[in-house]
Design an enzyme around this catalytic site. Structure first.
Site, short mmCIF file in Angstrom:
data_model
loop_
_atom_site.label_atom_id
_atom_site.label_comp_id
_atom_site.label_asym_id
_atom_site.label_seq_id
_atom_site.Cartn_x
_atom_site.Cartn_y
_atom_site.Cartn_z
N LYS A 1 -39.02 -28.77 0.57
CA LYS A 1 -39.98 -29.96 -0.09
C LYS A 1 -40.76 -30.37 -0.17
O LYS A 1 -40.92 -30.41 -1.11
CB LYS A 1 -38.66 -30.90 1.21
CG LYS A 1 -37.10 -31.37 1.25
CD LYS A 1 -36.84 -32.06 1.99
CE LYS A 1 -36.76 -33.84 1.86
NZ LYS A 1 -36.39 -34.09 1.93
N GLU B 1 -0.05 -7.40 -1.06
CA GLU B 1 -1.33 -6.27 -1.20
C GLU B 1 -1.25 -5.40 -1.06
O GLU B 1 -1.76 -3.93 -1.85
CB GLU B 1 -2.75 -7.31 -0.76
CG GLU B 1 -2.93 -9.01 -2.00
CD GLU B 1 -3.44 -9.64 -1.09
OE1 GLU B 1 -4.34 -11.02 -1.72
OE2 GLU B 1 -4.52 -9.15 -0.65
#
Length: 712
Positions: free
Chosen positions: A195, A640
């Site tokens: 920062k 699947e």
């Protein structure tokens, strides 16, 4: 008096508890910043909430009068113990300092002021220098505990000092990537230092700090992952375009995926989503961010959250309970005013959360001061995204601001009454009567000029006209032109630049379509289509005359290299890690991110399995339990697997704490999955495991290439 009594009782309680503890000379576990109040997130998570009543009017001077003498005593003790190399005394002094800082942060309302003053005093009295020295001591316990304290006191002034005097010390700590305990504090220190400034961030990245964060993103420690997510968000928000480009080069957008995909911790997911959204706001790297797949996770996740619940979770953390400063919040405005829906959603949500925190502090005026209110009102008025609109409305309501009405998007069809409503909502009520008198409807509004505003509508002040035309540009950008734009010129302009959508009506009214646009001249764009910006005209003309791209409308897009099948309840973390490991090595990967519409879900999923070259099956704990007895094939993992077997895909099972079931317990159509060679996942040796998986994938590719070579 009440505040003084509260502080005295709290300090007495802590001293007694530390005095009779077997670990009284170590930093107490109750100060673990990001674990407080969260069950299952690490040791020491069962501490009680802070005994500070929100009803107390915190007096900064009174609080400091009690804290400063104890602070100076602890620093003196730390200096003396350091000179005599007394490890026990050093750890005791660190614990005292940690306790004082922690007590300050949890004070309601004035806690930020008290804590910042204490953190400043630590630096001014030489404590920060001592902590930097202790990072280099051979006594690892002292290194750990002093790093924890350093992480806790990195307010703005102390970040400045570290950037000037101690950045090398921090960078040395990042080189101990395998030290899990040290990583908890070092990742937190990086969270703060990213920062500081663009220059500091570039220096950190150039010397391996970003690489360390991305390495830790592979782990499972929630504290480290939270720090990593916030650090990456800070790097993206405060580091500027140069750092954003460096993040893309190091594939940070891809490594944010496991954090944003995490099912364990909302804070981790939120800051990972914030980081990738900020990156996507940079047009130079937007395509690369979108390609990572992480951006798809943002809107569904934000829509699932409640701002008040999220704000309450932040109140459990001393570094978050005071909320963000005005300077921090201003970094959200580019997301609010940008073109990406994800940015609007996450920024509006963040402001809802901050409003909840600031309301407790009676400081909601901060949002008007930074210009957030007008940005939120524009979203409510114009945005077609339900999530962004709902969050913007909620934020404005919590701020005590008037919530505007949503503007009907089909501006070309507006009657005079809709124009009147728009004028009132954008702050031009004084001109409503004149607009009504001249019967200004949607068509006239979209064609209005600066001269007409001055001579016909009485806007004599030049700045007033500029403000009006600015709001009109916003309206033109959001307007729906479907009733008058059969050739979709609006979408074509957006592909060039989202800002160019404002020119749609001028082009359409002049009879321009996609076939004619290639033969237009600069003069025609300016005088006939009313595009006054010369640079914009040049970009449109340049795009028109570029080589046309071939359109293969019947071509089937290439399928993914790998489809990853997993059980969401236990396998999502490993599945997301596998996705990133493969993606950064050049493989295209499909993984269900729960964004498909319910009606299209099954078809899309099955088609993705059919089109994929390889099928990786993540077998986590109990992954096949729901398949047992599933003769109707209702379970997705079952579907699947059967599809992959039927299509004879290259199937690679990857196991993690998985117990192979009795074959007879599974439906017959999927039993053969148990015959495939599985690869056991090792979290400690991820690279080696990935190399094994790659050999399985490359073996299949070699077979395909060999068959194609024989055909030639």
């Amino acid at each position: 008096m009440l505040l003084s009594l509260t502080l005295f009782l709290w300090r007495l309680y802590r001293r007694l508890s530390i005095m009779f503890s077997s670990e009284r000379l170590t930093v107490p576990e109750y100060v673990s910043r990001l674990q407080r109040g969260r069950s299952g997130s690490g040791s020491g998570s069962g501490c009680e909430p802070k005994a500070v009543s929100p009803g107390i009017k915190a007096d900064v001077q009174a609080a400091l009068a009690h804290s400063i003498p104890a602070l100076r005593s602890a620093i003196t003790r730390l200096k003396a113990s350091n000179e005599t190399s007394d490890a026990d005394e050093t750890r005791g002094a660190i614990a005292e300092l940690f306790q004082l800082v922690e007590e300050a942060w949890v004070l309601p309302a004035a806690g930020r002021q008290v804590a910042e003053e204490i953190c400043n005093r630590i630096r001014l009295d030489g404590g920060l220098d001592l902590l930097l020295q202790l990072q280099q001591t051979p006594a690892v316990e002292i290194t750990y505990e002093s790093a924890k304290l350093l992480e806790q006191i990195l307010i703005s002034e102390n970040r400045d000092y570290i950037a000037r005097m101690g950045l090398g010390v921090v960078l040395n700590l990042t080189r101990h990537q395998e030290d899990a305990q040290l990583a908890r504090s070092v990742s937190g220190i990086l969270e703060h230092m990213f920062k500081h400034s663009e220059e500091t961030s570039v220096h950190l990245i150039s010397n391996g700090a970003l690489d360390a964060l991305l390495f830790w993103c592979r782990g499972t420690d929630p504290t480290v992952l939270r720090h990593c997510a916030v650090a990456l968000a800070n790097c993206a928000m405060y580091g500027g375009h140069r750092c954003q480009r460096l993040m893309i080069e190091r594939q940070a957008a891809e490594w944010l995926f496991p954090l944003a995909f995490s099912k364990e911790d909302e804070l981790i997911r939120f800051y990972a989503c914030l980081a990738v959204t900020v990156l996507a706001a940079n047009k130079e790297i937007e395509k690369e961010v979108v390609k990572s797949g992480t951006l798809e996770l943002v809107e569904p996740f934000i829509a699932s959250l409640d701002p008040d619940d999220f704000a309450r979770s932040l109140l459990d953390s001393s570094d978050s309970m005071q909320g963000k400063t005005a300077a921090d919040l201003q970094h959200l405005l580019p997301l609010l005013d940008g073109t990406r829906v994800e940015g609007k959603c996450i920024a509006a949500f963040y402001l809802c959360v901050e409003t909840s925190i600031k309301s407790r502090q009676r400081n909601t005026k901060i949002f008007q001061e930074i210009g957030a209110v007008q940005s939120l009102k524009r979203i409510v008025m114009y945005s077609s995204n339900g999530t962004a609109c709902a969050l913007a409305k909620r934020a404005l309501t919590m701020m005590g601001e008037e919530v505007p009405k949503h503007i009907l998007p089909c501006v070309p069809n507006w009657k005079t009454c809709e124009v009147q409503t728009w004028l009132q909502q954008v702050g031009f009520s004084a001109y409503c009567e004149r607009f009504q008198e001249l019967q200004v409807d949607g068509d006239l509004l979209l064609n209005i000029t600066d001269q007409e505003l001055s001579t016909d509508l009485g806007m004599t002040a030049g700045l007033t006209r500029k403000r009006f035309l600015r709001d009109l540009r916003v309206l033109k950008t959001y307007a729906n032109y479907s009733t008058c734009d059969p050739n979709n010129m609006a979408d074509w302009l957006v592909m060039l630049d989202p800002r160019f959508r404002q020119y749609t009506y001028g082009l359409v009214q002049s009879g321009v379509d996609r076939n004619i646009v290639r033969s237009l001249t600069d003069q025609q764009l300016q005088h006939d289509c009313h595009i006054d910006n010369g640079v914009h005209r040049a970009r449109i003309l340049s795009a028109n005359r570029g080589p046309s791209k071939p359109c293969h409308t019947d071509a089937q897009p290439a399928g993914p290299d790998v489809f990853i099948s997993y059980r969401r309840t236990t396998g999502s973390q490993l599945a997301s890690l596998l996705k990133v490991h493969l993606q950064v090595r050049g493989y295209s990967v499909f993984i269900d991110v729960e964004k498909l519409e319910s009606g299209k879900f099954e078809d899309k999923l099955i088609q993705s399995v059919q089109r994929a070259r390889n099928f990786i099956l993540v077998l986590s704990a109990n992954a096949l339990d729901k398949c047992m007895g599933d003769t109707a094939m209702k379970d997705w993992v079952h579907k699947e697997i059967v599809t992959a077997l039927t299509c004879k895909k290259n199937i690679v099972p990857v196991t993690d704490q998985f117990m192979w079931p009795d074959p007879t317990s599974l439906p017959e159509d999927m039993r053969s999955i148990l015959n495939f060679n599985g690869i056991k996942w090792s979290h400690e040796y991820q690279e080696a495991t990935i190399e094994k998986i790659l050999r399985f994938l490359k073996g299949q590719q070699d077979q395909i290439d060999g068959k194609e070579e024989k055909k030639k």
